[in-house]
Design a protein around this motif. Structure first.
Motif, PDB file in Angstrom:
ATOM      1  N   TYR A  17    -106.876  64.302   8.232  1.00 15.78           N
ATOM      2  CA  TYR A  17    -105.477  63.619   7.718  1.00 15.78           C
ATOM      3  C   TYR A  17    -105.517  62.644   7.070  1.00 15.78           C
ATOM      4  O   TYR A  17    -106.301  61.577   7.320  1.00 15.78           O
ATOM      5  N   VAL A  18    -105.114  62.838   5.781  1.00 14.99           N
ATOM      6  CA  VAL A  18    -105.256  61.676   4.756  1.00 14.99           C
ATOM      7  C   VAL A  18    -103.755  60.735   4.923  1.00 14.99           C
ATOM      8  O   VAL A  18    -102.836  61.360   4.252  1.00 14.99           O
ATOM      9  N   VAL A  19    -103.884  59.806   5.447  1.00 14.79           N
ATOM     10  CA  VAL A  19    -102.478  59.308   6.066  1.00 14.79           C
ATOM     11  C   VAL A  19    -102.001  57.976   5.179  1.00 14.79           C
ATOM     12  O   VAL A  19    -102.928  56.828   5.245  1.00 14.79           O
ATOM     13  N   SER A  20    -101.013  57.951   4.480  1.00 16.25           N
ATOM     14  CA  SER A  20    -100.503  56.949   3.711  1.00 16.25           C
ATOM     15  C   SER A  20    -100.061  55.723   4.583  1.00 16.25           C
ATOM     16  O   SER A  20     -99.143  56.256   5.689  1.00 16.25           O
ATOM     17  N   ARG A  32     -93.874  60.999  10.366  1.00 17.54           N
ATOM     18  CA  ARG A  32     -94.784  62.169  10.514  1.00 17.54           C
ATOM     19  C   ARG A  32     -96.251  61.155  10.524  1.00 17.54           C
ATOM     20  O   ARG A  32     -97.042  61.732  11.191  1.00 17.54           O
ATOM     21  N   ALA A  33     -96.285  60.410   9.764  1.00 18.17           N
ATOM     22  CA  ALA A  33     -97.403  59.527   9.932  1.00 18.17           C
ATOM     23  C   ALA A  33     -97.801  58.786  11.084  1.00 18.17           C
ATOM     24  O   ALA A  33     -98.957  59.036  11.549  1.00 18.17           O
ATOM     25  N   ILE A  34     -96.706  58.308  11.539  1.00 20.14           N
ATOM     26  CA  ILE A  34     -96.840  57.550  13.198  1.00 20.14           C
ATOM     27  C   ILE A  34     -97.307  58.970  14.043  1.00 20.14           C
ATOM     28  O   ILE A  34     -98.205  58.532  14.848  1.00 20.14           O
ATOM     29  N   LYS A  35     -96.541  59.968  14.160  1.00 20.26           N
ATOM     30  CA  LYS A  35     -97.145  61.025  15.085  1.00 20.26           C
ATOM     31  C   LYS A  35     -98.577  61.588  14.998  1.00 20.26           C
ATOM     32  O   LYS A  35     -99.223  61.703  15.798  1.00 20.26           O
ATOM     33  N   ILE A  89    -109.353  63.877  12.746  1.00 23.14           N
ATOM     34  CA  ILE A  89    -109.461  62.404  12.361  1.00 23.14           C
ATOM     35  C   ILE A  89    -108.453  62.185  11.182  1.00 23.14           C
ATOM     36  O   ILE A  89    -108.320  62.856  10.201  1.00 23.14           O
ATOM     37  N   ALA A  90    -107.868  61.022  11.201  1.00 23.44           N
ATOM     38  CA  ALA A  90    -107.114  60.509  10.352  1.00 23.44           C
ATOM     39  C   ALA A  90    -108.053  59.484   9.688  1.00 23.44           C
ATOM     40  O   ALA A  90    -108.473  58.490  10.149  1.00 23.44           O
TER      41      ALA A  90
END
Length: 293
Positions: A17-20, A32-35, A89-90
């Motif tokens: 997951y590529v999380v901003s 959604r990013a926090i979850k 993995i994020a």
């Protein structure tokens, strides 16, 4: 969830997951990013100390591991193996969207090459945030990011971009911002630009004007924070401009008085309404002719 063929692929391996994450203000993160950060098996962070503060703020207990420009060659393959075993993995950067001017792009590329599902969790991005308030044309733009930290190479890179018609976005570090703007003025001329720093933070600053104006402003203070510089593109294709004979004589006289090429070109471009680059090139040619005579 992943749809279609990607869902089948995701069942065989884990997902990257590529999380901003926020670029300054901690509230600029999606639900959604926090979850996602809470649900994955591991968070690969460019700076674990920085990311710990974010995790603490949102009560995210997921384990962190370091992944950055210094260790990506050894840590990258380890993360890929974990993804192959089915772990999720994020990846997060210090601020903004991973993969943009940071080593996250290398891990994303490795994941794609290994058939691992890569999913974006969109959010903040300094380049787009700066573009949204720049006041210049936004319908078509080029992201150049960080240019070389070596003066000669950076100047060459700017010269390659000088005729670009689109709005251009640059990133620059505080200790190089003055030198960058000086070279930008030398190569691009006195164009309209917007310089931003500390976006979304308490001391957010957006400065608009000509290159020389902004150089004057920033030269009077200690540079702080990462900068985003947005410059207008060249409005029209560059045309060759010829110098009147009397102007050539005036340039020769200034050269004999040991004025710098940049100062002469700046004077000529303003007084005679000639593009700075054309004036600079003409002065340089005349200097070479005089030295070879």
């Amino acid at each position: 969830m992943i749809n279609g063929d990607k869902k089948i692929e995701a069942e065989k391996t884990g997902t990257l997951y590529v999380v901003s994450t926020p670029i300054g203000n901690l509230e600029d993160i999606t639900l959604r990013a926090i979850k996602t950060l809470k649900d994955v098996n591991l968070i690969a962070a460019e700076n674990t100390t920085h990311t710990k503060r974010l995790c603490s703020h949102y009560e995210i207990g997921t384990r962190l591991t370091s992944y950055n420009q210094h260790n990506h060659k050894t840590v990258g393959p380890v993360l890929i193996e974990r993804l192959k075993r089915g772990e999720d993995i994020a990846i997060v950067t210090c601020a903004g969207t991973p993969g943009i001017s940071d080593p996250g792009a290398l891990l994303i590329k490795m994941a794609c090459e290994n058939g691992i599902c890569v999913t974006p969790i969109p959010g903040a991005c300094a380049a787009i945030a700066a573009l949204s308030v720049c006041g210049l044309k936004m319908d078509n733009f080029l992201f150049a990011g960080f240019l070389s930290n070596k003066s000669g190479k950076r100047k060459k890179e700017l010269q390659e971009l000088a005729s670009e018609k689109r709005t251009i976005i640059f990133y620059e570090a505080p200790h190089r911002i003055i030198q960058f703007l000086e070279q930008l003025h030398e190569v691009f001329g006195n164009r309209d630009i917007t310089v931003t720093r500390e976006l979304t933070k308490l001391h957010e600053e957006v400065v608009r004007g000509h290159v020389k104006e902004i150089l004057s402003i920033l030269s009077q203070r200690e540079p702080r924070g990462e900068y985003v510089i947005i410059t207008e593109g060249m409005e029209k294709p560059q045309e060759e401009e010829t110098m009147p004979e009397q102007l050539e004589e005036a340039i020769k006289k200034m050269l004999m008085e040991d004025m710098s090429i940049k100062d002469i070109a700046d004077s000529v471009s303003k007084i005679h309404n000639i593009r700075f680059r054309s004036a600079y090139r003409e002065v340089l040619d005349l200097k070479r002719k005089m030295e070879g005579a």
